[in-house]
Scaffold this active site. Structure first.
Site, PDB file in Angstrom:
ATOM      1  N   LYS A 120       0.867  -1.188   0.000  1.00 15.85           N
ATOM      2  CA  LYS A 120       0.000   0.000   0.000  1.00 15.85           C
ATOM      3  C   LYS A 120       0.893   1.224   0.000  1.00 15.85           C
ATOM      4  O   LYS A 120       1.772   1.359   0.862  1.00 15.85           O
ATOM      5  CB  LYS A 120      -0.869  -0.030   1.256  1.00 15.85           C
ATOM      6  CG  LYS A 120      -1.622   1.256   1.560  1.00 15.85           C
ATOM      7  CD  LYS A 120      -2.558   1.073   2.753  1.00 15.85           C
ATOM      8  CE  LYS A 120      -3.173   2.391   3.166  1.00 15.85           C
ATOM      9  NZ  LYS A 120      -4.252   2.241   4.146  1.00 15.85           N
TER      10      LYS A 120
HETATM   11  C1  R5P Z   1      -1.983   4.255   8.344  1.00 18.22           C
HETATM   12  O1  R5P Z   1      -1.032   4.275   7.714  1.00 18.22           O
HETATM   13  C2  R5P Z   1      -3.079   3.325   8.329  1.00 18.22           C
HETATM   14  O2  R5P Z   1      -2.965   2.276   7.507  1.00 18.22           O
HETATM   15  C3  R5P Z   1      -4.335   4.079   8.348  1.00 18.22           C
HETATM   16  O3  R5P Z   1      -4.932   3.878   9.562  1.00 18.22           O
HETATM   17  C4  R5P Z   1      -5.288   3.951   7.235  1.00 18.22           C
HETATM   18  O4  R5P Z   1      -5.203   2.789   6.532  1.00 18.22           O
HETATM   19  C5  R5P Z   1      -5.198   5.149   6.356  1.00 18.22           C
HETATM   20  O5  R5P Z   1      -6.284   5.265   5.504  1.00 18.22           O
HETATM   21  P1  R5P Z   1      -6.650   6.665   4.888  1.00 18.22           P
HETATM   22  O6  R5P Z   1      -5.392   7.463   4.819  1.00 18.22           O
HETATM   23  O7  R5P Z   1      -7.198   6.371   3.542  1.00 18.22           O
HETATM   24  O8  R5P Z   1      -7.656   7.315   5.786  1.00 18.22           O
END
Ligand code: R5P
Length: 294
Positions: A203
Site C-alpha cells: 500500500k
Molecule cells: C496508516 O497508515 C493506516 O494504515 C491508516 O490507519 C489507514 O489505513 C489510512 O487510511 P486513509 O489514509 O485512507 O484514511
C-alpha cells in the site's frame, strides 16, 4: 458389453484434451501456494484484477478518528460495498458480524500512538490469532527512512516468514514521516524494498509525477493509499489516475467514511476501480446517489 463400456470410459477421461495449466491473475504472484493465492483472490477481484479496500484501522494509533467514533453505526452500512475491510482485531471481534463472507486484512503492527514516535512499532498480533480470525492478509507498517526503519522492516520480514508458513499474505504499508519527501523516487525505494523482502502486496501513496514508475518497478501489486480527506472529485481523480498508472486498486479510509455520502462515495470509487469509469462520470454517479440518499 466391454467394448461399449470402454468407449464410454475413454469419453469420460477426455484423453484427447490436455489439462490446462492455469496462470494467476495477479502480478508477481504466480509462484505462490494455493492458500496464498486463494486469499489474494478474495481481496482482489479476479475479473478486474483490482480491489477496493476500506481502511478503518486508524484507531490503532490515533483512537476514535472522525467518522470512526461508532464503527457499528457509521461503518457497518458502508462495509458491504468494499471488497475487503482493513481493520484491527479489536474492531473485528467487537463489531464485525462473524457471518460476513467479506475478506479481512488485519492490522498486525502497532505499539505506538500519535503522542510518540510512530515508527517505533512492533508486531502486535500473534500469527495464531490471524489464523483463528481467518484473515486474508496481515498489514504491517514499514517506515523507510524513519527513525525505526530497521525495526519496522524486520517486523515485516517476520510476518512474511510466518505468513508463508501458513499461507497468509503480508501487506506492507509504506508510511511517510511528517518531514519526508513524498515523491516517486521515495516511493520507488520504499515499495521495491518491501517487495524484495517478500511483501505480497504493497500500500503506497499516489504521486502525480511518475507514479507509473513506482508501479512498474515494484514486482508485486500496489494499492493506492487514500490519505487525508479531500473533495470527492479530487479523490476520485486520484484513484482513477492511480489505477490507470498501474495500481491494482485502492485502500481508502477517510476519503470514503468522512464523505458527506459514504455509500455513494464507495460506489463511485468502485466504478473508477472496477469499471474504468472516468472521474467526471464517477462524480456524477456520486452526486446522483447522494441526491437519492443511497
Ligand atoms: C496508516 O497508515 C493506516 O494504515 C491508516 O490507519 C489507514 O489505513 C489510512 O487510511 P486513509 O489514509 O485512507 O484514511
Amino acid at each position: 458389453m466391454p467394448d461399449v463400456d470402454g468407449m464410454k470410459e475413454a469419453k469420460m477421461f477426455h484423453c484427447d484434451t490436455p489439462q490446462e495449466n492455469q496462470g494467476f491473475f495477479l502480478k508477481g504472484s504466480s509462484s505462490l501456494d494455493w492458500g496464498m493465492k486463494n486469499r489474494l483472490a478474495r481481496i482482489f477481484n479476479p475479473k478486474s484484477g483490482r480491489t477496493v479496500m476500506l481502511a478503518i484501522d486508524h484507531g490503532y494509533f490515533q483512537g476514535p478518528t472522525t467518522g470512526l467514533e461508532r464503527v457499528d453505526i457509521n461503518i457497518l452500512p458502508i462495509a458491504p460495498y468494499a471488497d475487503t475491510l482493513m481493520l484491527t482485531r479489536g474492531i473485528l471481534r467487537s463489531i464485525i458480524p462473524p457471518s460476513t463472507s467479506q475478506s479481512i486484512v488485519l492490522r498486525v503492527s502497532g505499539g505506538t500512538s500519535i503522542l510518540k514516535e510512530l515508527s517505533n512499532e512492533e508486531i502486535a498480533v500473534d500469527i495464531e490469532d490471524s489464523i483463528r480470525l481467518n484473515v486474508c492478509a496481515m498489514a504491517v507498517q514499514v517506515f523507510i527512512g524513519g527513525e525505526y526503519e530497521r525495526q519496522s522492516i524486520i517486523n515485516m520480514t517476520k510476518m512474511v516468514d510466518l505468513g508463508n508458513r501458513y499461507g497468509i499474505p503480508t501487506l506492507a504499508v509504506t508510511a511517510v514521516g511528517k518531514d519526508m519527501a513524498r515523491d516517486a523516487k521515495y516511493f520507488r525505494l520504499a515499495c521495491r524494498i518491501c517487495a524484495e523482502l517478500g511483501a505480497h502486496y504493497i500500500k503506497t501513496y499516489y504521486v502525480e509525477k511518475d507514479f507509473e514508475t513506482v508501479t512498474a518497478s515494484c514486482p508485486v501489486p500496489i494499492v493506492m493509499a487514500g490519505g487525508k480527506k479531500i473533495p470527492e472529485l479530487d479523490a476520485l481523480t486520484m484513484a482513477y489516475n492511480a489505477v490507470q498508472g498501474g495500481a491494482a486498486g485502492v485502500d481508502m479510509g477517510r476519503n470514503i467514511f468522512q464523505s458527506d455520502a459514504p455509500i455513494a462515495m464507495i460506489k463511485a470509487v468502485r466504478a473508477v476501480v472496477h469499471d474504468e469509469e472516468n472521474p467526471k462520470r464517477a462524480f456524477e454517479l456520486y452526486n446522483s446517489l447522494k441526491k437519492s440518499k443511497v
